[in-house]
Design a protein around this motif. Structure first.
Motif: not given
Length: 125
Positions: A32, A35-36, A40
């Motif tokens: 997670e 993925d996040e 950025t």
């Protein structure tokens, strides 16, 4: 007389099961997080003085963070695997020893204590 040592393999297995759950949670948290993190990657920009100065440090921090998350996950998996291997070894040792004791008891019952099928050696001759 020495102190007794007692191990409950079932309890250790239950705790190892909890470790497996923690490892699974760490794995999903890492996925997670990565993925996040992906969207950025362009935050410092791609052109200009700021991007030129900030991007190398940002990439280094990003990689360090990824490596740390992966190391934590790998450590949890390693601890769990080692714990389960130790439990299997304890159980195998216990089972082998119990089987050996049962075989010797069976031989004593069949052949007698002296192995000659005669008296157990407690009487007088």
């Amino acid at each position: 007389m020495g102190q007794r040592y007692y191990v409950d393999p079932h309890r250790i297995e239950a705790l190892a099961g909890q470790l497996e759950e923690i490892g699974s949670l760490a794995r999903s948290m890492t996925e997670e997080f990565l993925d996040e993190l992906a969207p950025t990657v362009r935050w410092p920009g791609t052109e200009g003085e700021f991007a030129e100065k900030a991007k190398p440090q940002e990439q280094k921090e990003r990689q360090t963070t990824k490596d740390t998350m992966m190391s934590i996950r790998d450590a949890l998996v390693g601890i769990t695997d080692a714990t389960l291997a130790q439990v299997r070894m304890m159980k195998d040792t216990r089972d082998r020893n119990i089987e050996g004791i049962e075989q010797r008891n069976s031989r004593i019952e069949t052949d007698g204590l002296n192995g000659d099928g005669g008296p157990t050696g407690h009487g007088r001759r």
